[in-house]
Design a protein around this motif. Structure first.
Motif, PDB file in Angstrom:
ATOM      1  N   HIS A  39      -3.411  14.974  -0.124  1.00  0.00           N
ATOM      2  CA  HIS A  39      -3.716  14.159  -1.297  1.00  0.00           C
ATOM      3  C   HIS A  39      -2.461  13.445  -1.821  1.00  0.00           C
ATOM      4  O   HIS A  39      -2.499  12.251  -2.138  1.00  0.00           O
ATOM      5  N   GLU A  40      -1.366  14.190  -1.895  1.00  0.00           N
ATOM      6  CA  GLU A  40      -0.114  13.609  -2.397  1.00  0.00           C
ATOM      7  C   GLU A  40       0.373  12.471  -1.498  1.00  0.00           C
ATOM      8  O   GLU A  40       0.773  11.411  -1.975  1.00  0.00           O
ATOM      9  N   ALA A  41       0.328  12.685  -0.181  1.00  0.00           N
ATOM     10  CA  ALA A  41       0.765  11.641   0.751  1.00  0.00           C
ATOM     11  C   ALA A  41      -0.126  10.409   0.650  1.00  0.00           C
ATOM     12  O   ALA A  41       0.372   9.273   0.619  1.00  0.00           O
ATOM     13  N   LEU A  42      -1.431  10.619   0.591  1.00  0.00           N
ATOM     14  CA  LEU A  42      -2.349   9.485   0.463  1.00  0.00           C
ATOM     15  C   LEU A  42      -2.080   8.690  -0.808  1.00  0.00           C
ATOM     16  O   LEU A  42      -2.058   7.455  -0.783  1.00  0.00           O
ATOM     17  N   ALA A  43      -1.873   9.391  -1.910  1.00  0.00           N
ATOM     18  CA  ALA A  43      -1.604   8.708  -3.175  1.00  0.00           C
ATOM     19  C   ALA A  43      -0.348   7.839  -3.068  1.00  0.00           C
ATOM     20  O   ALA A  43      -0.342   6.687  -3.519  1.00  0.00           O
ATOM     21  N   GLN A  44       0.702   8.379  -2.464  1.00  0.00           N
ATOM     22  CA  GLN A  44       1.941   7.611  -2.321  1.00  0.00           C
ATOM     23  C   GLN A  44       1.769   6.425  -1.365  1.00  0.00           C
ATOM     24  O   GLN A  44       2.268   5.326  -1.631  1.00  0.00           O
ATOM     25  N   LEU A  45       1.059   6.640  -0.262  1.00  0.00           N
ATOM     26  CA  LEU A  45       0.853   5.564   0.710  1.00  0.00           C
ATOM     27  C   LEU A  45      -0.053   4.473   0.143  1.00  0.00           C
ATOM     28  O   LEU A  45       0.161   3.286   0.404  1.00  0.00           O
ATOM     29  N   GLU A  46      -1.042   4.866  -0.663  1.00  0.00           N
ATOM     30  CA  GLU A  46      -1.896   3.875  -1.320  1.00  0.00           C
ATOM     31  C   GLU A  46      -1.106   3.081  -2.358  1.00  0.00           C
ATOM     32  O   GLU A  46      -1.258   1.851  -2.451  1.00  0.00           O
ATOM     33  N   ALA A  47      -0.241   3.745  -3.093  1.00  0.00           N
ATOM     34  CA  ALA A  47       0.574   3.047  -4.094  1.00  0.00           C
ATOM     35  C   ALA A  47       1.503   2.020  -3.446  1.00  0.00           C
ATOM     36  O   ALA A  47       1.796   0.985  -4.044  1.00  0.00           O
ATOM     37  N   LYS A  48       1.934   2.284  -2.224  1.00  0.00           N
ATOM     38  CA  LYS A  48       2.808   1.360  -1.495  1.00  0.00           C
ATOM     39  C   LYS A  48       2.020   0.300  -0.728  1.00  0.00           C
ATOM     40  O   LYS A  48       2.611  -0.553  -0.078  1.00  0.00           O
ATOM     41  N   GLY A  49       0.683   0.400  -0.754  1.00  0.00           N
ATOM     42  CA  GLY A  49      -0.151  -0.552  -0.026  1.00  0.00           C
ATOM     43  C   GLY A  49      -0.259  -0.269   1.458  1.00  0.00           C
ATOM     44  O   GLY A  49      -0.782  -1.096   2.208  1.00  0.00           O
ATOM     45  N   LEU A  50       0.213   0.886   1.891  1.00  0.00           N
ATOM     46  CA  LEU A  50       0.162   1.227   3.313  1.00  0.00           C
ATOM     47  C   LEU A  50      -1.200   1.780   3.728  1.00  0.00           C
ATOM     48  O   LEU A  50      -1.542   1.753   4.905  1.00  0.00           O
ATOM     49  N   VAL A  51      -1.957   2.295   2.784  1.00  0.00           N
ATOM     50  CA  VAL A  51      -3.318   2.767   3.027  1.00  0.00           C
ATOM     51  C   VAL A  51      -4.216   2.117   1.983  1.00  0.00           C
ATOM     52  O   VAL A  51      -3.928   2.176   0.789  1.00  0.00           O
ATOM     53  N   THR A  52      -5.299   1.481   2.453  1.00  0.00           N
ATOM     54  CA  THR A  52      -6.223   0.824   1.533  1.00  0.00           C
ATOM     55  C   THR A  52      -7.628   1.403   1.603  1.00  0.00           C
ATOM     56  O   THR A  52      -8.494   0.994   0.830  1.00  0.00           O
ATOM     57  N   PRO A 134       7.828   4.711  10.539  1.00  0.00           N
ATOM     58  CA  PRO A 134       8.961   5.048   9.661  1.00  0.00           C
ATOM     59  C   PRO A 134       8.588   5.057   8.173  1.00  0.00           C
ATOM     60  O   PRO A 134       9.019   5.945   7.436  1.00  0.00           O
ATOM     61  N   ALA A 135       7.773   4.113   7.733  1.00  0.00           N
ATOM     62  CA  ALA A 135       7.378   4.072   6.324  1.00  0.00           C
ATOM     63  C   ALA A 135       6.466   5.241   5.977  1.00  0.00           C
ATOM     64  O   ALA A 135       6.576   5.816   4.883  1.00  0.00           O
ATOM     65  N   VAL A 136       5.592   5.623   6.885  1.00  0.00           N
ATOM     66  CA  VAL A 136       4.696   6.766   6.638  1.00  0.00           C
ATOM     67  C   VAL A 136       5.495   8.059   6.624  1.00  0.00           C
ATOM     68  O   VAL A 136       5.327   8.893   5.717  1.00  0.00           O
ATOM     69  N   VAL A 137       6.384   8.242   7.581  1.00  0.00           N
ATOM     70  CA  VAL A 137       7.183   9.462   7.660  1.00  0.00           C
ATOM     71  C   VAL A 137       8.138   9.570   6.470  1.00  0.00           C
ATOM     72  O   VAL A 137       8.433  10.674   6.007  1.00  0.00           O
ATOM     73  N   ALA A 138       8.592   8.453   5.944  1.00  0.00           N
ATOM     74  CA  ALA A 138       9.444   8.498   4.734  1.00  0.00           C
ATOM     75  C   ALA A 138       8.694   9.188   3.603  1.00  0.00           C
ATOM     76  O   ALA A 138       9.299   9.912   2.796  1.00  0.00           O
ATOM     77  N   VAL A 139       7.389   9.002   3.541  1.00  0.00           N
ATOM     78  CA  VAL A 139       6.570   9.661   2.523  1.00  0.00           C
ATOM     79  C   VAL A 139       6.309  11.121   2.912  1.00  0.00           C
ATOM     80  O   VAL A 139       6.536  12.037   2.126  1.00  0.00           O
ATOM     81  N   THR A 140       5.815  11.334   4.121  1.00  0.00           N
ATOM     82  CA  THR A 140       5.393  12.703   4.507  1.00  0.00           C
ATOM     83  C   THR A 140       6.566  13.668   4.620  1.00  0.00           C
ATOM     84  O   THR A 140       6.422  14.854   4.303  1.00  0.00           O
ATOM     85  N   ALA A 141       7.738  13.201   5.018  1.00  0.00           N
ATOM     86  CA  ALA A 141       8.904  14.072   5.148  1.00  0.00           C
ATOM     87  C   ALA A 141       9.390  14.597   3.798  1.00  0.00           C
ATOM     88  O   ALA A 141      10.018  15.640   3.723  1.00  0.00           O
ATOM     89  N   SER A 142       9.063  13.878   2.750  1.00  0.00           N
ATOM     90  CA  SER A 142       9.521  14.277   1.412  1.00  0.00           C
ATOM     91  C   SER A 142       8.571  15.254   0.718  1.00  0.00           C
ATOM     92  O   SER A 142       8.871  15.731  -0.376  1.00  0.00           O
ATOM     93  N   LEU A 143       7.449  15.561   1.348  1.00  0.00           N
ATOM     94  CA  LEU A 143       6.447  16.430   0.724  1.00  0.00           C
ATOM     95  C   LEU A 143       6.859  17.896   0.756  1.00  0.00           C
ATOM     96  O   LEU A 143       7.495  18.355   1.700  1.00  0.00           O
ATOM     97  N   ARG A 144       6.433  18.613  -0.269  1.00  0.00           N
ATOM     98  CA  ARG A 144       6.567  20.083  -0.283  1.00  0.00           C
ATOM     99  C   ARG A 144       5.207  20.639  -0.009  1.00  0.00           C
ATOM    100  O   ARG A 144       4.219  20.170  -0.546  1.00  0.00           O
ATOM    101  N   GLU A 145       5.123  21.648   0.832  1.00  0.00           N
ATOM    102  CA  GLU A 145       3.828  22.229   1.177  1.00  0.00           C
ATOM    103  C   GLU A 145       3.254  23.045   0.058  1.00  0.00           C
ATOM    104  O   GLU A 145       3.812  23.707  -0.704  1.00  0.00           O
TER     105      GLU A 145
END
Length: 145
Positions: A39-52, A134-145
């Motif tokens: 959920h957190e990754a999707l929210a960040q990727l949607e905010a960046k316009g990477l997921v619509t 790279p843009a997706v991994v920049a988001v997912t790598a920063s996540l805490r489980e």
């Protein structure tokens, strides 16, 4: 060229999403496990316009097939919950169409004998277009489980 063979055996060329999907960047996600890191990754990727758009689905194989055939640009599951047997064939197919499948840190998943872990502890991120990884991994790598 990669071809899909439906049950009737007639090959059909692999095609990008239909024109009505233009501008839509869909992420295929777990039908039942989309909370927390997903959920957190999707929210960040949607905010960046990477997921619509989101495509909720069951089964790792089906999610991989969505990326392979172009129904989804991204398979996002950046947490533990899949196994190596869920991703080994998927990785080969996704790479065959020019995509990439990695863990949430961007590291390639290992399947050799030196890797004794059967689960994908750092999750799965797959993209049909390697240039967005790279843009997706920049988001997912920063996540805490």
């Amino acid at each position: 060229a990669f071809e899909l063979r439906p049950a009737n055996g007639s090959p059909r060329p692999l095609a990008p999403p239909a024109d009505d999907d233009a501008g839509r960047t869909a992420a295929v996600v777990s039908l039942s496990r989309s909370g927390g890191a997903v959920h957190e990754a999707l929210a960040q990727l949607e905010a960046k316009g990477l997921v619509t758009a989101r495509i909720p689905a069951g089964g790792a194989g089906y999610k991989a097939a969505c990326v392979v055939d172009g129904r989804a640009a991204l398979w996002l599951f950046p947490r533990a919950g899949t196994s190596r047997w869920d991703t080994c064939a998927a990785q080969a197919l996704i790479e065959a169409v020019g995509g990439a499948l990695v863990d949430r840190t961007g590291a390639r998943i290992r399947y050799d004998a030196a890797s004794t872990q059967h689960g994908n502890a750092l999750g799965v991120v797959a993209c049909r277009d390697r240039s967005v990884m790279p843009a997706v991994v920049a988001v997912t790598a920063s996540l805490r489980e």
